[in-house]
Design an enzyme around this catalytic site. Structure first.
Site, PDB file in Angstrom:
ATOM      1  N   GLY A   1      32.251  41.447  32.937  1.00 50.67           N
ATOM      2  CA  GLY A   1      31.703  41.689  34.271  1.00 50.67           C
ATOM      3  C   GLY A   1      30.861  42.932  34.444  1.00 50.67           C
ATOM      4  O   GLY A   1      30.984  43.592  35.473  1.00 50.67           O
TER       5      GLY A   1
ATOM      6  N   GLY B   1      24.750  47.613  38.811  1.00 52.42           N
ATOM      7  CA  GLY B   1      25.253  48.293  39.993  1.00 52.42           C
ATOM      8  C   GLY B   1      26.757  48.366  40.090  1.00 52.42           C
ATOM      9  O   GLY B   1      27.281  48.967  41.019  1.00 52.42           O
TER      10      GLY B   1
ATOM     11  N   ILE C   1      30.861  48.810  38.257  1.00 50.26           N
ATOM     12  CA  ILE C   1      31.622  49.712  37.400  1.00 50.26           C
ATOM     13  C   ILE C   1      31.362  49.411  35.931  1.00 50.26           C
ATOM     14  O   ILE C   1      31.172  50.304  35.107  1.00 50.26           O
ATOM     15  CB  ILE C   1      33.126  49.573  37.693  1.00 50.26           C
ATOM     16  CG1 ILE C   1      33.422  49.903  39.152  1.00 50.26           C
ATOM     17  CG2 ILE C   1      33.953  50.467  36.764  1.00 50.26           C
ATOM     18  CD1 ILE C   1      34.762  49.393  39.624  1.00 50.26           C
ATOM     19  N   GLY C   2      31.348  48.118  35.591  1.00 49.03           N
ATOM     20  CA  GLY C   2      31.177  47.726  34.200  1.00 49.03           C
ATOM     21  C   GLY C   2      29.844  48.149  33.624  1.00 49.03           C
ATOM     22  O   GLY C   2      29.757  48.525  32.450  1.00 49.03           O
TER      23      GLY C   2
ATOM     24  N   SER D   1      43.385  48.698  40.806  1.00 51.41           N
ATOM     25  CA  SER D   1      42.949  49.375  42.020  1.00 51.41           C
ATOM     26  C   SER D   1      44.146  49.978  42.727  1.00 51.41           C
ATOM     27  O   SER D   1      45.264  49.461  42.623  1.00 51.41           O
ATOM     28  CB  SER D   1      42.247  48.379  42.945  1.00 51.41           C
ATOM     29  OG  SER D   1      41.928  48.971  44.187  1.00 51.41           O
TER      30      SER D   1
ATOM     31  N   TYR E   1      43.931  39.821  46.923  1.00 48.06           N
ATOM     32  CA  TYR E   1      43.419  40.884  46.056  1.00 48.06           C
ATOM     33  C   TYR E   1      44.561  41.719  45.506  1.00 48.06           C
ATOM     34  O   TYR E   1      44.603  42.040  44.308  1.00 48.06           O
ATOM     35  CB  TYR E   1      42.460  41.761  46.862  1.00 48.06           C
ATOM     36  CG  TYR E   1      41.810  42.871  46.083  1.00 48.06           C
ATOM     37  CD1 TYR E   1      40.824  42.606  45.143  1.00 48.06           C
ATOM     38  CD2 TYR E   1      42.190  44.203  46.288  1.00 48.06           C
ATOM     39  CE1 TYR E   1      40.216  43.634  44.430  1.00 48.06           C
ATOM     40  CE2 TYR E   1      41.586  45.230  45.589  1.00 48.06           C
ATOM     41  CZ  TYR E   1      40.601  44.944  44.651  1.00 48.06           C
ATOM     42  OH  TYR E   1      40.017  45.955  43.951  1.00 48.06           O
TER      43      TYR E   1
END
Length: 220
Positions: A30, A34, A36-37, A154, A180
Site C-alpha cells: 500500500g 501521499g 505513509i507507505g 493505530s 476500524y
C-alpha cells in the site's frame, strides 16, 4: 531515552540505521502517493536496499512513488507487484525477505464485504496482511536473525475484536470506527503473537502508531 523527537523525519531515522538497511530485500504494501507507505519507501530507498518491492492494487497510484525513488535513488531496484497475486510473484522473485512492512489500509469506510465475504476494513487491514505474511514466511525465515515484520496499526482505535461476529451482524450492527478499531487491534494481537513465535529465531515483529497527521484515505 529515545533520540527521536516529534519533529524527527523518516530520512533522519533511516540515515541512523543505514547499515542495517543496505543490501536488504524489503516489501511494502500500500505505498500509494501521499501516504505513509510512499514516504517509508522513499526514505528506505536512500540507504541502498538491494530490492524494494511495492505491492498495491493500482499501479497508477504507485507509479509516482517509483518515479520519485528513481530520481532520488537511481541505483535502487524497485519492483511493483499487484496485490491479488503479490505472494506468488514475490516468492518467485526472491530467496529472502529481510523486512516486510504491512502498511496498506482503509479507514472508517461504509459497510461492505470483500469477495471472500469479510467486512472490508477487517479484510483489508488485517486478514489480507495475515495471509500475505503467512505466504511469505518461508522467505522471511530464510533471511534469518534480524529480519523484521512491521504491521502498521493505530492509536485511534476503540472497541474490541468481535471474534464471533466480525461482520457486525452482516452490517446491521456496523459502526465505521468500530470496524476500524477491530482491524487495528488485530494488528496488535498479530504482531505480539508473531514476536512470541519467532523470538527463538531472533526474527522480530512490531506494530506501530504511524502518527497523528496521516492520510485518512485508502493507502492502496
Amino acid at each position: 531515552m529515545t533520540q527521536w523527537k516529534w519533529e524527527s523525519t523518516g530520512d533522519e531515522v533511516v540515515e541512523a540505521f543505514k547499515e542495517i538497511v543496505k543490501g536488504k530485500t524489503i516489501v511494502i504494501t500500500g505505498p500509494s502517493q501521499g501516504g505513509i507507505g510512499s514516504e517509508t519507501a522513499a526514505a528506505l530507498a536512500k540507504t541502498s536496499p538491494s530490492l524494494l518491492i511495492l505491492a498495491g492494487r493500482t499501479e497508477s497510484n504507485i507509479a509516482p512513488v517509483m518515479a520519485r525513488i528513481a530520481e532520488s535513488s537511481p541505483d535502487v531496484k524497485v519492483k511493483f507487484i499487484i496485490s491479488p497475486s503479490a505472494a506468488a510473484e514475490i516468492n518467485g522473485m526472491v530467496t529472502t525477505i529481510d523486512l516486510l512492512i504491512n502498511n496498506a489500509a482503509i479507514m472508517a469506510c461504509q459497510y461492505s464485504k470483500t469477495e471472500d465475504g469479510i467486512e472490508t476494513q477487517f479484510g483489508t487491514n488485517h486478514i489480507g496482511h495475515f495471509l500475505l505474511t503467512k505466504l511469505l514466511m518461508d522467505k522471511i525465515l530464510a533471511a534469518g536473525a534480524g529480519s523484521r515484520i512491521v504491521n502498521v496499526s493505530s492509536s485511534a482505535i476503540r472497541g474490541n475484536i468481535r471474534y464471533d461476529d466480525y461482520n457486525f451482524q452482516d452490517g446491521v450492527a456496523y459502526d465505521p470506527w468500530l470496524g476500524y478499531g477491530q482491524a487495528k487491534i488485530s494488528n496488535l494481537v498479530f504482531s505480539r503473537a508473531l514476536a512470541r513465535k519467532l523470538k527463538s529465531k531472533r526474527i522480530f515483529s512490531f506494530s506501530l502508531h504511524p502518527g497523528s497527521s496521516t492520510p485518512g484515505a485508502a493507502n492502496l
